[in-house]
Write a protein that holds these residues in place. Structure first.
Motif, PDB file in Angstrom:
ATOM      1  N   GLN A  95       1.002  -1.054   0.179  1.00  0.00           N
ATOM      2  CA  GLN A  95      -0.173   0.248  -0.116  1.00  0.00           C
ATOM      3  C   GLN A  95       0.764   1.567  -0.452  1.00  0.00           C
ATOM      4  OE1 GLN A  95      -0.739   3.092   1.368  1.00  0.00           O
ATOM      5  NE2 GLN A  95      -3.163   3.203   0.762  1.00  0.00           N
ATOM      6  N   GLU A  96       1.827   1.210   0.693  1.00  0.00           N
ATOM      7  CA  GLU A  96       2.360   2.451   1.108  1.00  0.00           C
ATOM      8  C   GLU A  96       3.476   2.812  -0.920  1.00  0.00           C
ATOM      9  OE1 GLU A  96       6.860   2.705   3.466  1.00  0.00           O
ATOM     10  OE2 GLU A  96       6.102   4.612   2.160  1.00  0.00           O
ATOM     11  N   GLU A  97       4.180   1.587  -0.710  1.00  0.00           N
ATOM     12  CA  GLU A  97       4.830   2.010  -2.654  1.00  0.00           C
ATOM     13  C   GLU A  97       4.005   1.827  -3.115  1.00  0.00           C
ATOM     14  OE1 GLU A  97       7.081  -1.412  -3.400  1.00  0.00           O
ATOM     15  OE2 GLU A  97       7.924  -0.185  -5.136  1.00  0.00           O
ATOM     16  N   THR A  98       2.580   1.552  -3.779  1.00  0.00           N
ATOM     17  CA  THR A  98       2.022   1.629  -5.058  1.00  0.00           C
ATOM     18  C   THR A  98       0.983   2.700  -4.458  1.00  0.00           C
ATOM     19  OG1 THR A  98       0.109   0.580  -4.363  1.00  0.00           O
ATOM     20  CG2 THR A  98       2.334  -0.760  -5.264  1.00  0.00           C
ATOM     21  N   GLY A  99       0.398   3.352  -3.513  1.00  0.00           N
ATOM     22  CA  GLY A  99      -0.173   4.197  -3.277  1.00  0.00           C
ATOM     23  C   GLY A  99      -1.767   3.961  -3.529  1.00  0.00           C
ATOM     24  N   MET A 100      -2.052   1.971  -3.608  1.00  0.00           N
ATOM     25  CA  MET A 100      -3.258   2.055  -4.243  1.00  0.00           C
ATOM     26  C   MET A 100      -4.137   1.262  -3.120  1.00  0.00           C
ATOM     27  SD  MET A 100      -2.753   0.770  -8.280  1.00  0.00           S
ATOM     28  CE  MET A 100      -1.192  -0.291  -7.781  1.00  0.00           C
ATOM     29  N   GLY A 101      -5.607   0.948  -2.805  1.00  0.00           N
ATOM     30  CA  GLY A 101      -5.549   0.063  -2.304  1.00  0.00           C
ATOM     31  C   GLY A 101      -5.777   0.588  -0.651  1.00  0.00           C
ATOM     32  N   ARG A 102      -6.491  -1.280  -0.606  1.00  0.00           N
ATOM     33  CA  ARG A 102      -7.049  -0.769   1.048  1.00  0.00           C
ATOM     34  C   ARG A 102      -5.888  -1.856   2.320  1.00  0.00           C
ATOM     35  NH1 ARG A 102     -11.292   1.773   3.673  1.00  0.00           N
ATOM     36  NH2 ARG A 102     -12.194   3.647   2.091  1.00  0.00           N
ATOM     37  N   VAL A 103      -5.431  -1.641   2.702  1.00  0.00           N
ATOM     38  CA  VAL A 103      -4.197  -2.857   3.803  1.00  0.00           C
ATOM     39  C   VAL A 103      -4.898  -4.068   4.436  1.00  0.00           C
ATOM     40  CG1 VAL A 103      -2.561  -3.245   6.012  1.00  0.00           C
ATOM     41  CG2 VAL A 103      -2.931  -0.884   4.389  1.00  0.00           C
ATOM     42  N   GLU A 104      -6.346  -3.836   4.425  1.00  0.00           N
ATOM     43  CA  GLU A 104      -6.949  -4.972   5.408  1.00  0.00           C
ATOM     44  C   GLU A 104      -7.008  -5.904   4.293  1.00  0.00           C
ATOM     45  OE1 GLU A 104      -7.818  -1.700   5.191  1.00  0.00           O
ATOM     46  OE2 GLU A 104     -10.162  -1.150   5.105  1.00  0.00           O
ATOM     47  N   ASP A 105      -7.550  -4.759   3.725  1.00  0.00           N
ATOM     48  CA  ASP A 105      -8.224  -6.272   1.711  1.00  0.00           C
ATOM     49  C   ASP A 105      -6.400  -6.509   1.110  1.00  0.00           C
ATOM     50  OD1 ASP A 105     -10.692  -4.646   2.558  1.00  0.00           O
ATOM     51  OD2 ASP A 105     -10.611  -3.498   1.391  1.00  0.00           O
ATOM     52  N   LYS A 106      -5.218  -6.314   1.480  1.00  0.00           N
ATOM     53  CA  LYS A 106      -4.533  -6.482   0.657  1.00  0.00           C
ATOM     54  C   LYS A 106      -4.321  -7.553   2.107  1.00  0.00           C
ATOM     55  CE  LYS A 106      -2.947  -2.561  -1.425  1.00  0.00           C
ATOM     56  NZ  LYS A 106      -3.633  -3.039  -2.512  1.00  0.00           N
ATOM     57  N   LEU A 107      -4.304  -7.696   2.946  1.00  0.00           N
ATOM     58  CA  LEU A 107      -4.321  -9.389   4.439  1.00  0.00           C
ATOM     59  C   LEU A 107      -4.618 -10.263   3.701  1.00  0.00           C
ATOM     60  CD1 LEU A 107      -2.747 -10.520   6.669  1.00  0.00           C
ATOM     61  CD2 LEU A 107      -4.310  -8.197   7.683  1.00  0.00           C
ATOM     62  N   GLN A 108      -6.201  -9.927   3.188  1.00  0.00           N
ATOM     63  CA  GLN A 108      -7.039 -10.880   2.762  1.00  0.00           C
ATOM     64  C   GLN A 108      -7.156 -11.365   1.874  1.00  0.00           C
ATOM     65  OE1 GLN A 108     -11.590 -10.870   2.963  1.00  0.00           O
ATOM     66  NE2 GLN A 108     -11.320  -8.924   4.163  1.00  0.00           N
ATOM     67  N   LYS A 109      -6.069 -10.776   0.522  1.00  0.00           N
ATOM     68  CA  LYS A 109      -6.094 -11.491  -0.896  1.00  0.00           C
ATOM     69  C   LYS A 109      -4.854 -12.610  -0.039  1.00  0.00           C
ATOM     70  CE  LYS A 109      -5.111  -7.481  -3.542  1.00  0.00           C
ATOM     71  NZ  LYS A 109      -4.983  -6.747  -3.967  1.00  0.00           N
ATOM     72  N   HIS A 110      -3.890 -11.104   0.415  1.00  0.00           N
ATOM     73  CA  HIS A 110      -2.234 -12.370   1.215  1.00  0.00           C
ATOM     74  C   HIS A 110      -2.728 -13.639   1.579  1.00  0.00           C
ATOM     75  CE1 HIS A 110      -0.243  -8.523   0.384  1.00  0.00           C
ATOM     76  NE2 HIS A 110       0.587  -9.353  -0.443  1.00  0.00           N
ATOM     77  N   LEU A 111      -3.711 -13.692   2.564  1.00  0.00           N
ATOM     78  CA  LEU A 111      -4.059 -15.569   3.510  1.00  0.00           C
ATOM     79  C   LEU A 111      -4.496 -15.725   2.506  1.00  0.00           C
ATOM     80  CD1 LEU A 111      -5.449 -13.790   6.504  1.00  0.00           C
ATOM     81  CD2 LEU A 111      -2.562 -14.164   6.041  1.00  0.00           C
ATOM     82  N   ALA A 112      -5.536 -15.419   0.744  1.00  0.00           N
ATOM     83  CA  ALA A 112      -6.087 -16.389   0.436  1.00  0.00           C
ATOM     84  C   ALA A 112      -5.048 -17.005  -0.509  1.00  0.00           C
ATOM     85  CB  ALA A 112      -7.004 -15.196  -0.583  1.00  0.00           C
ATOM     86  N   VAL A 113      -4.195 -16.424  -1.419  1.00  0.00           N
ATOM     87  CA  VAL A 113      -2.874 -16.637  -1.917  1.00  0.00           C
ATOM     88  C   VAL A 113      -1.788 -17.964  -1.290  1.00  0.00           C
ATOM     89  CG1 VAL A 113      -3.238 -15.553  -3.509  1.00  0.00           C
ATOM     90  CG2 VAL A 113      -1.438 -15.018  -1.936  1.00  0.00           C
ATOM     91  N   ILE A 114      -1.729 -17.568   0.035  1.00  0.00           N
ATOM     92  CA  ILE A 114      -0.908 -18.154   0.850  1.00  0.00           C
ATOM     93  C   ILE A 114      -1.455 -19.660   1.412  1.00  0.00           C
ATOM     94  CG2 ILE A 114      -0.071 -18.301   3.245  1.00  0.00           C
ATOM     95  CD1 ILE A 114       0.307 -15.577   3.213  1.00  0.00           C
ATOM     96  N   GLU A 115      -2.803 -19.998   1.570  1.00  0.00           N
ATOM     97  CA  GLU A 115      -3.316 -20.830   2.175  1.00  0.00           C
ATOM     98  C   GLU A 115      -4.253 -21.709   1.301  1.00  0.00           C
ATOM     99  OE1 GLU A 115      -6.482 -18.676   4.882  1.00  0.00           O
ATOM    100  OE2 GLU A 115      -5.233 -18.213   6.340  1.00  0.00           O
TER     101      GLU A 115
END
Ligand code: NAD
Length: 473
Positions: A87-107
């Protein structure tokens, strides 16, 4: 000093690997490698080539399984910080949603378990067909899901026995390098070969050209916009292309409107709508329109008035001779920032702006990747289908429908021909986030592999043992 069984195993493996090498030591400049991150793409390719030979010759499928588990563990530990960094580098999106996306690809990214062998035994002998690696894969990744795509592609591609050279989006190069190093370290620490995943530190188009021209790279995988996918397809190299979407939603006069509003709100506001598969425009039948708009507001959406739509359009898009293009400065920004920019002070928690437009409005026809959702009211279901098809513009990516009329849903699904079609749910559910099925960040519509997994990055090979060989009947 005591040496454990694991260390002995690693030393023996290294010695055997050394004995196996018939050619002189590789000329790759490994001194420039920082956990898989190289200064020159040529070195990244050579190192990944050597690693893949090692991976396929000296490791078992069980090793792949173990190393993928280590990747899931390390990525899980760092999911929160990766989400924040992106989020910090791209300036796009929402951290809480990015966390969900990360967890989805991990699991939910499948590993080796989807590589099943097919066998046919008959009077002519025994035939087996297996999923074999391509070799070295060149993978291009987007700015919208940068580290999520690296984690997802790494698991799928190395599960298939490949190594990968990434060319990441320049706007996300720091978080991607950080993520790649974490995964690289996990691979090496759990006994895997160094440089199974590599990248050039400063990504550029020249590196992509070098990758497509290098005979050691057997497959290119492009996740991003259509310009990039088409450039790869033109290169002549075998390509898996995961391109743009502009997913339409139809809400017909039989739909559960409260449910539709709740799900559309969730999907269209998730990560500020930068997902390729997120709901981008709604076509609603006249009888259901007022209620849908009311219920979306109940969910928290902000309804823009006509003059406000014009003002937001001026920010969000750049017009040249009647052709509209997205203004990249506004991609993935918070809804509240749009409102502030046109002088409306609002609750910071507003996640989605909605507006009524006609079916040809730029917000409908151009893939905006912003939390601005146009709603078009139409008289008939046929008009909804026709308009949805025009907005989707043949991307064949994602579409959804809210209805209790099975016939209408079947007609639209057949007509729109998208890779993902969700019914009565957010399109997010179609990629395993709150739905059934595996998760991927590479949805290959243009080239037809669909929701990719390890199998997508393999070649089918046949082994035929003739004349009664090994058969027991
Ligand atoms: P983008 O097309 O700007 O960039 C994607 C990648 O391609 C980057 O690494 C970029 O450096 C590279 N690139 C761009 N033009 C290129 C060219 N001519 N030759 C070679 N490489 C090139 O996309 P983005 O803004 O990062 O991502 C958003 C787009 O990606 C949206 O259109 C979205 O729908 C799409 N997307 C699709 C999927 C999918 O699975 N189908 C997933 C994520 C994003």
């Amino acid at each position: 000093m005591e040496i454990g069984t694991r260390e002995i195993e690693l030393i023996v493996r290294e010695v055997l690997a050394g004995l196996d090498k018939k050619s002189p030591a590789p000329s790759v400049n490994l001194s420039r490698s920082d956990n898989g991150v190289f200064d020159r793409v040529e070195d990244a390719i050579e190192a990944a080539y050597n690693a893949q030979r090692d991976w396929i010759n000296h490791y078992k499928v069980e090793d792949r399984r173990r190393i993928i588990e280590a990747i899931r563990t390390v990525a899980g530990k760092h999911a929160q910080s990766l989400a924040a960094m992106v989020q910090e580098e791209t300036g796009m999106g929402r951290v809480e949603d990015k966390l969900q996306k990360h967890l989805a690809v991990i699991e939910r990214t499948p590993g080796v378990e989807c590589l099943t062998t097919e066998a046919i035994s008959g009077d002519g002998g025994l035939m087996i067909e297996e999923y074999a690696p391509f070799g070295v894969i060149g993978a291009i990744t987007p700015s919208t899901n940068p580290t999520e795509t690296i984690i997802n592609n790494t698991i799928s591609m190395i599960a298939g026995g490949n190594s990968v050279v990434f060319n990441v989006h320049p706007g996300a190069k720091r978080c991607c390098a950080h993520c790649l190093k974490l995964l690289h370290q996990a691979i090496v620490e759990s006994g895997g070969p160094a440089n199974l995943i590599t990248m050039q530190r400063e990504p550029d188009m020249e590196a992509v050209n070098i990758m497509t021209a290098d005979p050691r790279i057997r497959l290119m995988v492009g996740t991003g916009g259509m310009g990039m996918v088409n450039a790869l397809l033109r290169s002549g190299k075998k390509t898996i292309g995961a391109g743009a979407g502009n997913p339409p939603v139809i809400v017909d006069d039989t739909a559960d409107i409260k449910l539709a509003a709740r799900e559309i709100y969730r999907g269209a506001s998730f990560d500020n709508n930068i997902l390729c598969l997120a709901e981008k425009e709604v076509f609603v039948m006249e009888q259901a329109a007022d209620e849908l708009i009311f219920q979306l507001q109940q969910e928290g959406a902000f309804l823009l008035q006509k003059d406000q739509v014009q003002e937001i359009l001026k920010l969000a898009m750049i017009e040249k001779n009647g052709i509209y293009e997205v203004n990249k400065k506004w991609v993935g920004k918070d809804a509240a920032l749009f409102l502030n920019a046109i002088g409306i002070h609002c609750d910071k928690n507003v996640r989605l702006l909605i507006c009524e437009t006609d079916r040809n409005h730029p917000f409908v026809m151009v893939e905006q990747l912003m939390p601005v959702l146009p709603i078009v009211r139409l008289n008939t279901f046929e008009e909804c289908m026709e308009s949805a098809k025009a907005a989707e513009s043949g991307n064949r990516h994602t579409a959804s429908m809210f209805s209790k009329n099975v016939e209408n849903m079947t007609r639209f699904a057949k007509e729109i021909e998208t890779t993902i079609f969700t019914k009565n749910g957010a399109t997010l559910r179609g990629v395993g986030i709150g739905g059934e099925g595996h998760t991927t960040m590479t949805i290959a519509g243009p080239t037809g592999e669909g929701l990719t997994c390890a199998k997508s990055f393999t070649r089918r090979r046949r082994c035929m043992l003739a004349e009664g060989g090994l058969r027991i009947v």
